[in-house]
Design a protein around this motif. Structure first.
Motif, PDB file in Angstrom:
ATOM      1  N   GLU A  61       9.169  11.203   5.322  1.00 44.96           N
ATOM      2  CA  GLU A  61      10.473  10.799   5.862  1.00 44.96           C
ATOM      3  C   GLU A  61      11.006   9.582   5.108  1.00 44.96           C
ATOM      4  N   GLN A  62      10.115   8.672   4.736  1.00 41.52           N
ATOM      5  CA  GLN A  62      10.536   7.519   3.938  1.00 41.52           C
ATOM      6  C   GLN A  62      11.131   7.980   2.608  1.00 41.52           C
ATOM      7  N   ARG A  63      10.485   8.960   1.987  1.00 36.21           N
ATOM      8  CA  ARG A  63      10.959   9.454   0.687  1.00 36.21           C
ATOM      9  C   ARG A  63      12.294  10.179   0.816  1.00 36.21           C
ATOM     10  N   VAL A  64      12.472  10.923   1.884  1.00 34.58           N
ATOM     11  CA  VAL A  64      13.752  11.612   2.123  1.00 34.58           C
ATOM     12  C   VAL A  64      14.869  10.583   2.263  1.00 34.58           C
ATOM     13  N   TYR A 119       5.695 -14.467   6.834  1.00 37.67           N
ATOM     14  CA  TYR A 119       6.180 -13.178   6.338  1.00 37.67           C
ATOM     15  C   TYR A 119       5.163 -12.074   6.618  1.00 37.67           C
ATOM     16  N   GLY A 120       3.874 -12.413   6.488  1.00 37.40           N
ATOM     17  CA  GLY A 120       2.833 -11.416   6.716  1.00 37.40           C
ATOM     18  C   GLY A 120       2.824 -10.874   8.125  1.00 37.40           C
ATOM     19  N   SER A 121       3.435 -11.616   9.060  1.00 40.64           N
ATOM     20  CA  SER A 121       3.470 -11.183  10.459  1.00 40.64           C
ATOM     21  C   SER A 121       4.699 -10.337  10.786  1.00 40.64           C
ATOM     22  N   LEU A 122       5.587 -10.155   9.790  1.00 35.15           N
ATOM     23  CA  LEU A 122       6.786  -9.329   9.996  1.00 35.15           C
ATOM     24  C   LEU A 122       6.371  -7.921  10.403  1.00 35.15           C
ATOM     25  N   ARG A 123       6.907  -7.451  11.526  1.00 34.35           N
ATOM     26  CA  ARG A 123       6.526  -6.131  12.049  1.00 34.35           C
ATOM     27  C   ARG A 123       7.567  -5.090  11.633  1.00 34.35           C
ATOM     28  N   ILE A 124       7.077  -4.032  11.013  1.00 34.17           N
ATOM     29  CA  ILE A 124       7.935  -3.023  10.392  1.00 34.17           C
ATOM     30  C   ILE A 124       7.633  -1.654  10.991  1.00 34.17           C
ATOM     31  N   PRO A 125       8.667  -0.884  11.365  1.00 28.38           N
ATOM     32  CA  PRO A 125       8.411   0.489  11.843  1.00 28.38           C
ATOM     33  C   PRO A 125       7.878   1.345  10.691  1.00 28.38           C
ATOM     34  N   VAL A 126       6.750   1.999  10.908  1.00 30.67           N
ATOM     35  CA  VAL A 126       6.117   2.766   9.832  1.00 30.67           C
ATOM     36  C   VAL A 126       6.298   4.260  10.093  1.00 30.67           C
ATOM     37  N   ASN A 129       0.874  -1.180   0.000  1.00 34.88           N
ATOM     38  CA  ASN A 129       0.000   0.000   0.000  1.00 34.88           C
ATOM     39  C   ASN A 129       0.906   1.223   0.000  1.00 34.88           C
ATOM     40  N   LEU A 130       1.020   1.864  -1.149  1.00 37.15           N
ATOM     41  CA  LEU A 130       1.981   2.957  -1.300  1.00 37.15           C
ATOM     42  C   LEU A 130       1.577   4.215  -0.549  1.00 37.15           C
ATOM     43  N   ASN A 131       0.397   4.215   0.033  1.00 42.84           N
ATOM     44  CA  ASN A 131      -0.001   5.306   0.915  1.00 42.84           C
ATOM     45  C   ASN A 131       0.524   5.115   2.326  1.00 42.84           C
ATOM     46  N   ARG A 132       1.108   3.935   2.559  1.00 46.45           N
ATOM     47  CA  ARG A 132       1.630   3.624   3.895  1.00 46.45           C
ATOM     48  C   ARG A 132       3.146   3.397   3.893  1.00 46.45           C
ATOM     49  N   ILE A 133       3.621   2.731   2.836  1.00 47.08           N
ATOM     50  CA  ILE A 133       5.041   2.348   2.821  1.00 47.08           C
ATOM     51  C   ILE A 133       5.517   2.254   1.376  1.00 47.08           C
ATOM     52  N   VAL A 167      19.540   7.283  -0.093  1.00 46.62           N
ATOM     53  CA  VAL A 167      20.062   6.008  -0.597  1.00 46.62           C
ATOM     54  C   VAL A 167      20.363   6.105  -2.090  1.00 46.62           C
ATOM     55  N   GLU A 168      19.490   6.754  -2.824  1.00 41.40           N
ATOM     56  CA  GLU A 168      19.688   6.924  -4.269  1.00 41.40           C
ATOM     57  C   GLU A 168      20.980   7.664  -4.561  1.00 41.40           C
ATOM     58  N   GLU A 169      21.273   8.704  -3.797  1.00 37.42           N
ATOM     59  CA  GLU A 169      22.503   9.476  -4.018  1.00 37.42           C
ATOM     60  C   GLU A 169      23.738   8.641  -3.703  1.00 37.42           C
ATOM     61  N   VAL A 170      23.668   7.858  -2.633  1.00 42.67           N
ATOM     62  CA  VAL A 170      24.786   6.978  -2.295  1.00 42.67           C
ATOM     63  C   VAL A 170      25.018   5.963  -3.417  1.00 42.67           C
ATOM     64  N   ASN A 171      23.937   5.397  -3.923  1.00 42.60           N
ATOM     65  CA  ASN A 171      24.060   4.389  -4.976  1.00 42.60           C
ATOM     66  C   ASN A 171      24.600   4.985  -6.276  1.00 42.60           C
ATOM     67  N   LYS A 172      24.281   6.252  -6.532  1.00 41.84           N
ATOM     68  CA  LYS A 172      24.825   6.910  -7.721  1.00 41.84           C
ATOM     69  C   LYS A 172      26.350   6.969  -7.663  1.00 41.84           C
ATOM     70  N   SER A 173      26.879   7.254  -6.479  1.00 42.26           N
ATOM     71  CA  SER A 173      28.334   7.328  -6.342  1.00 42.26           C
ATOM     72  C   SER A 173      28.969   5.969  -6.583  1.00 42.26           C
ATOM     73  N   LYS A 174      28.264   4.910  -6.204  1.00 41.32           N
ATOM     74  CA  LYS A 174      28.774   3.561  -6.445  1.00 41.32           C
ATOM     75  C   LYS A 174      28.821   3.254  -7.941  1.00 41.32           C
ATOM     76  N   VAL A 175      27.772   3.648  -8.643  1.00 40.52           N
ATOM     77  CA  VAL A 175      27.709   3.387 -10.084  1.00 40.52           C
ATOM     78  C   VAL A 175      28.816   4.142 -10.804  1.00 40.52           C
ATOM     79  N   VAL A 176      29.011   5.406 -10.442  1.00 38.32           N
ATOM     80  CA  VAL A 176      30.066   6.210 -11.060  1.00 38.32           C
ATOM     81  C   VAL A 176      31.420   5.557 -10.834  1.00 38.32           C
TER      82      VAL A 176
END
Length: 368
Positions: free
Chosen positions: A335-338, A323-330, A284-288, A343-352
């Motif tokens: 904040e998730q997007r930030v 797996y459905g019972s896995l508890r995840i901090p929401v 559910n992309l409105n949650r995670i 992570v995306e910026e870190v991964n870019k440096s790896k690719v370069v």
């Protein structure tokens, strides 16, 4: 002097039956060959087929991808264990001579682009070992060979040191996740409550040769440690699977069985379906968001959860209910997007860095 004068150059064996239950002998496939010249052997498929001795691996064999998008990538085997080499992997095995195997490896690195260009004349890049066996090897004296290998080995050590520094960035991402989300004690929810419906099992069909007009068939063994897919691209044998198991953004898969139970894959794009040893959750992309969940599954906390919840001694597994019972901090979506952007910026440096490293290796190999 041509390559086949100093090495046996031929294809691996056309294996018909694979298993992911670690029964028989592990198989080296194109996906096991990494772009940095190493071979990753932790997630091999296995076979019980009996093959000619020449198709079994030997220490310091050189392997070449003979087909697919990464045709020409090269790896050298640094283990004494026995593997069977699959058909679309070319075997370069040194004959009884004084030429250093590392010299031959760097010579082939130098010709990676040539191999790919010669293979790219059809829809699916493909090259014959016989073509590679005809490549001319420079005739130089022993001292020059030794000099070339020493220079290239020195460069490789520098690159490997830099890779260790990049691995530190992975640990930084994990620490950042704990700091931003775990330590703040955000409320936790079960995976089932963060998804549309329960976990779904993938297609049970066998795999067949890839056809670009159909979806890629994603299996456990295709998923690399960084969450991306390897180059061992296949399709499902059953065309009906192409619609029933199609992946889209927000789909998140867990490995349910075998030595890599707990491995995860966040769909990132492309025409793909998922296989039966994977369980899909439609988030559910409105949650995670999947990027956030993926980084959670890289934490030690998650690995410990997998260890505690897998069942079966001979064949460890975790089912969809568990797996459905896995508890995840929401955390809040913003904040998730930030965090995902970090992570995306870190991964870019790896690719370069990866591309720069390959350029250095290629340029230095012109010493040959």
């Amino acid at each position: 002097m041509i390559l086949e004068d100093i090495c046996d150059v031929y294809s691996g064996y056309a294996i018909k039956q694979f298993n992911e239950d670690k029964i028989g002998v592990p198989v080296i496939k194109i996906g096991n060959i990494l772009m940095d010249g190493t071979i990753e052997l932790e997630d091999c498929q296995y076979t019980t087929e009996k093959v000619n001795q020449k198709y079994y691996s030997e220490y310091q064999d050189i392997y070449i991808a003979l087909s697919g998008a990464t045709t020409g990538k090269i790896g050298i085997l640094k283990r004494q264990d026995k593997f069977i080499v699959n058909q679309r992997v070319g075997i370069v095995r040194k004959k009884d001579n004084n030429i250093p195997i590392e010299f031959i490896k760097y010579f082939l690195f130098h010709h990676t682009d040539r191999i790919f260009k010669e293979a790219a004349g059809c829809a699916q890049p493909n090259i014959s070992p016989k073509q590679i066996g005809k490549y001319k090897v420079p005739i130089i004296d022993d001292s020059r060979m030794k000099y070339v290998v020493e220079i290239l080995d020195s460069l490789t050590r520098i690159i490997n040191k830099r890779k260790r520094q990049l691995n530190y960035l992975d640990e930084l991402i994990k620490a950042r996740f704990v700091e931003m989300f775990v330590s703040k004690n955000y409320p936790r929810e079960e995976l089932d409550n963060l998804s549309y419906g329960k976990g779904e099992y993938g297609a049970q069909s066998a795999s067949v040769e890839y056809n670009s007009s159909r979806p890629r068939y994603v299996r456990i063994t295709d998923i690399k440690e960084d969450g991306s897919l390897n180059d061992d691209v296949v399709c499902s044998a059953n065309v009906e699977d192409d619609k029933l198991y199609k992946l889209k953004y927000g789909d998140f898969c867990f490995a349910r069985m075998g030595a890599t139970v707990g491995k995860t894959y966040a769909y990132r794009g492309g025409n793909q379906i998922f296989a039966g040893y994977l369980i899909r959750y439609k988030l559910n992309l409105n949650r995670i968001i999947p990027e956030y969940l993926y980084e959670f599954t890289r934490l030690h906390e998650y690995r410990n959860w997998v260890s505690l919840n897998q069942s079966g001694a001979a064949q460890p597994g975790i089912n969809a209910k568990k797996y459905g019972s896995l508890r995840i901090p929401v955390a809040p979506l913003e904040e998730q997007r930030v965090f995902a952007k970090f992570v995306e910026e870190v991964n870019k440096s790896k690719v370069v860095f990866h591309h720069v490293a390959q350029i250095h290796i290629y340029k230095t190999s012109t010493l040959l």
